[in-house]
Write a protein that holds these residues in place. Sequence first.
Motif, PDB file in Angstrom:
ATOM      1  N   VAL A 102      -6.902  -4.421  10.750  1.00 37.86           N
ATOM      2  CA  VAL A 102      -5.973  -3.491  10.124  1.00 37.86           C
ATOM      3  C   VAL A 102      -6.628  -2.116  10.138  1.00 37.86           C
ATOM      4  CG1 VAL A 102      -6.859  -4.029   7.809  1.00 37.86           C
ATOM      5  CG2 VAL A 102      -4.606  -2.982   8.060  1.00 37.86           C
ATOM      6  N   MET A 103      -5.873  -1.088  10.455  1.00 38.58           N
ATOM      7  CA  MET A 103      -6.436   0.260  10.440  1.00 38.58           C
ATOM      8  C   MET A 103      -6.885   0.586   9.018  1.00 38.58           C
ATOM      9  SD  MET A 103      -3.802   2.292  12.935  1.00 38.58           S
ATOM     10  CE  MET A 103      -3.314   1.600  14.514  1.00 38.58           C
ATOM     11  N   PRO A 104      -8.064   1.183   8.850  1.00 39.58           N
ATOM     12  CA  PRO A 104      -8.672   1.321   7.521  1.00 39.58           C
ATOM     13  C   PRO A 104      -7.882   2.160   6.537  1.00 39.58           C
ATOM     14  CG  PRO A 104      -9.886   2.583   9.158  1.00 39.58           C
ATOM     15  CD  PRO A 104      -8.934   1.723   9.917  1.00 39.58           C
ATOM     16  N   GLU A 105      -7.015   3.025   7.019  1.00 38.32           N
ATOM     17  CA  GLU A 105      -6.208   3.852   6.110  1.00 38.32           C
ATOM     18  C   GLU A 105      -4.899   3.185   5.703  1.00 38.32           C
ATOM     19  OE1 GLU A 105      -4.801   5.026  10.276  1.00 38.32           O
ATOM     20  OE2 GLU A 105      -6.618   4.293   9.286  1.00 38.32           O
ATOM     21  N   SER A 106      -4.664   1.968   6.167  1.00 36.97           N
ATOM     22  CA  SER A 106      -3.372   1.305   5.989  1.00 36.97           C
ATOM     23  C   SER A 106      -3.056   0.980   4.535  1.00 36.97           C
ATOM     24  CB  SER A 106      -3.330   0.003   6.798  1.00 36.97           C
ATOM     25  OG  SER A 106      -3.415   0.255   8.171  1.00 36.97           O
ATOM     26  N   VAL A 107      -1.777   1.053   4.219  1.00 36.00           N
ATOM     27  CA  VAL A 107      -1.288   0.568   2.942  1.00 36.00           C
ATOM     28  C   VAL A 107      -0.960  -0.916   3.095  1.00 36.00           C
ATOM     29  CG1 VAL A 107       1.147   1.104   3.436  1.00 36.00           C
ATOM     30  CG2 VAL A 107       0.341   1.035   1.064  1.00 36.00           C
ATOM     31  N   GLY A 108      -1.098  -1.670   2.027  1.00 31.96           N
ATOM     32  CA  GLY A 108      -0.770  -3.093   2.072  1.00 31.96           C
ATOM     33  C   GLY A 108       0.700  -3.323   2.357  1.00 31.96           C
ATOM     34  N   LYS A 109       1.018  -4.499   2.918  1.00 26.73           N
ATOM     35  CA  LYS A 109       2.398  -4.745   3.336  1.00 26.73           C
ATOM     36  C   LYS A 109       2.698  -6.235   3.379  1.00 26.73           C
ATOM     37  CE  LYS A 109       4.267  -1.692   5.221  1.00 26.73           C
ATOM     38  NZ  LYS A 109       5.038  -0.523   4.761  1.00 26.73           N
ATOM     39  N   ILE A 110       3.890  -6.597   2.920  1.00 28.91           N
ATOM     40  CA  ILE A 110       4.461  -7.921   3.142  1.00 28.91           C
ATOM     41  C   ILE A 110       5.779  -7.701   3.860  1.00 28.91           C
ATOM     42  CG2 ILE A 110       5.346 -10.054   2.120  1.00 28.91           C
ATOM     43  CD1 ILE A 110       3.555  -9.537  -0.288  1.00 28.91           C
ATOM     44  N   ALA A 111       5.875  -8.184   5.080  1.00 32.22           N
ATOM     45  CA  ALA A 111       7.083  -7.881   5.859  1.00 32.22           C
ATOM     46  C   ALA A 111       7.271  -8.886   6.978  1.00 32.22           C
ATOM     47  CB  ALA A 111       6.997  -6.471   6.433  1.00 32.22           C
ATOM     48  N   HIS A 112       8.521  -8.978   7.431  1.00 26.31           N
ATOM     49  CA  HIS A 112       8.887  -9.767   8.604  1.00 26.31           C
ATOM     50  C   HIS A 112       9.958  -8.989   9.340  1.00 26.31           C
ATOM     51  CE1 HIS A 112      10.322 -12.954  11.219  1.00 26.31           C
ATOM     52  NE2 HIS A 112      11.551 -12.685  10.790  1.00 26.31           N
ATOM     53  N   GLY A 113       9.782  -8.833  10.649  1.00 26.92           N
ATOM     54  CA  GLY A 113      10.800  -8.091  11.377  1.00 26.92           C
ATOM     55  C   GLY A 113      10.565  -8.082  12.868  1.00 26.92           C
ATOM     56  N   LYS A 114      11.443  -7.357  13.554  1.00 26.84           N
ATOM     57  CA  LYS A 114      11.341  -7.222  15.001  1.00 26.84           C
ATOM     58  C   LYS A 114      10.542  -5.975  15.355  1.00 26.84           C
ATOM     59  CE  LYS A 114      15.643  -9.616  16.148  1.00 26.84           C
ATOM     60  NZ  LYS A 114      16.952  -9.535  16.871  1.00 26.84           N
ATOM     61  N   THR A 139     -12.476  -2.104  16.957  1.00 27.77           N
ATOM     62  CA  THR A 139     -13.543  -1.347  16.312  1.00 27.77           C
ATOM     63  C   THR A 139     -13.051  -0.860  14.961  1.00 27.77           C
ATOM     64  OG1 THR A 139     -14.383  -0.616  18.462  1.00 27.77           O
ATOM     65  CG2 THR A 139     -15.125   0.601  16.527  1.00 27.77           C
ATOM     66  N   TRP A 140     -13.678  -1.340  13.890  1.00 30.35           N
ATOM     67  CA  TRP A 140     -13.220  -1.031  12.532  1.00 30.35           C
ATOM     68  C   TRP A 140     -14.003   0.137  11.949  1.00 30.35           C
ATOM     69  CZ3 TRP A 140     -13.511  -3.551   7.153  1.00 30.35           C
ATOM     70  CH2 TRP A 140     -12.274  -3.425   6.505  1.00 30.35           C
ATOM     71  N   SER A 141     -13.495   0.701  10.852  1.00 26.64           N
ATOM     72  CA  SER A 141     -14.197   1.776  10.161  1.00 26.64           C
ATOM     73  C   SER A 141     -13.781   1.793   8.692  1.00 26.64           C
ATOM     74  CB  SER A 141     -13.915   3.133  10.833  1.00 26.64           C
ATOM     75  OG  SER A 141     -12.529   3.414  10.849  1.00 26.64           O
ATOM     76  N   VAL A 142     -14.035   2.896   8.010  1.00 27.45           N
ATOM     77  CA  VAL A 142     -13.772   3.028   6.576  1.00 27.45           C
ATOM     78  C   VAL A 142     -12.918   4.264   6.343  1.00 27.45           C
ATOM     79  CG1 VAL A 142     -14.819   3.326   4.293  1.00 27.45           C
ATOM     80  CG2 VAL A 142     -15.985   1.948   6.031  1.00 27.45           C
ATOM     81  N   SER A 143     -11.981   4.175   5.410  1.00 29.35           N
ATOM     82  CA  SER A 143     -11.140   5.325   5.077  1.00 29.35           C
ATOM     83  C   SER A 143     -11.249   5.642   3.591  1.00 29.35           C
ATOM     84  CB  SER A 143      -9.679   5.055   5.433  1.00 29.35           C
ATOM     85  OG  SER A 143      -8.851   6.134   5.018  1.00 29.35           O
ATOM     86  N   LYS A 144     -11.230   6.939   3.272  1.00 34.26           N
ATOM     87  CA  LYS A 144     -11.271   7.380   1.884  1.00 34.26           C
ATOM     88  C   LYS A 144      -9.882   7.685   1.334  1.00 34.26           C
ATOM     89  CE  LYS A 144     -14.321  10.575   2.850  1.00 34.26           C
ATOM     90  NZ  LYS A 144     -15.264  11.719   2.686  1.00 34.26           N
ATOM     91  N   HIS A 145      -8.858   7.401   2.138  1.00 31.87           N
ATOM     92  CA  HIS A 145      -7.482   7.644   1.668  1.00 31.87           C
ATOM     93  C   HIS A 145      -6.560   6.536   2.160  1.00 31.87           C
ATOM     94  CE1 HIS A 145      -7.051   9.127   5.796  1.00 31.87           C
ATOM     95  NE2 HIS A 145      -5.748   8.953   5.634  1.00 31.87           N
TER      96      HIS A 145
END
Length: 380
Positions: A102-114, A139-145
Amino acid sequence: MKKCLVILCLLSPLAALSQDIQLTRTILDTLTSKTMWGRGYTNNGLEKAAEYINAKFESYGLSPMDGKTYKQHFSFPVNTFPGKMELKINGQALVPGKEFIVMPESVGKIAHGKLIQKDSSVFISATDRIVLILKDKLTWSVSKHVADYTGIEVIKPMAKKPETIDVNIENQLVPDFKAVNLCGIVKGTLQPDSFLVLTAHYDHLGGMGSSTYFPGANDNASGVSFLLSMAKYYAANPAPYSMAFICFSAEEAGLVGSKHFTEQPLLDLSKIRFLINLDMVGTGETGITVVNATEYPKEFDLLNQVNNAHNYLVRISPRGKAANSDHFHFTEKGVPSFFIYTTGGVKAYHDVYDQPEHLPFTEYNDLFSLFLDFNDKLMK
């Protein structure tokens, strides 16, 4: 008897270095263990690593840099992923860390779709604000936002073009994550107010979800292990100058710990004769690279003189100024600094494959000797 004594004297430095690499291996294995959880922001991984280093400083007999404690406290915001980390593409579950991140700046999500294909490697679910990107390497990293979307990278190739997505990802922004730098000194025997400084960041990426962590063996348990071995050596063999040892936190979050130290230094920066930052020193088949070599040509020439005299490493490659590790903020403050990393060998970087069993420490003994000799020259 005399022959035996001569042989023992000749062998003793080699025996000491052999013992050092055994110590280094033990430290490496501990820092990359599941208990440390990637030395990051969930499962108390970073705190556990800090306590371990703190105990090492104490056991070696280093003095706290401020005279009271090895810990320099600071805080910063960081986006974390403490819980659910589930992804299905076309109904098939993928393995976190190995098949997707998951991209480190991502918001959490519960979803199903096309999914809608935007180009050869980018797919989106516009209604759920999900972006999926096919990548050759994860390649992962860390986000402050935290962003207003959920980004996911999936390793190529996929058996079938991504058409549907099921995602259950949990994130948590920690606005004031508490961290520490670890700072110790071995007082000099002749000029205690002059300093040589060795630094390495002990943090890594931590965990992504509740079952996946990034060990960070080369980056940078290798540098911390090397630093601690050097600290033990100088504690037992004090040098003319004071030797300072700093293990920084939050390097992966943007050089946060080293920036904090240079803004609130625990020693007079103007009294630092030279600083060497160690980051990714677990290989060395093709030598080392020295960042800031062009900024400090006199010291770079001296390093090469030492290496050429003893044939320690096959090559020392120069590189210019770069903001790519914890030396940078010291350089900006006028402190003469090198950032040294080894080259050749393993290719794992910011992924789950940067593991201790894959790290050869090919040139550990030679690098250790090079540092001892170079430091000795700097103090003359």
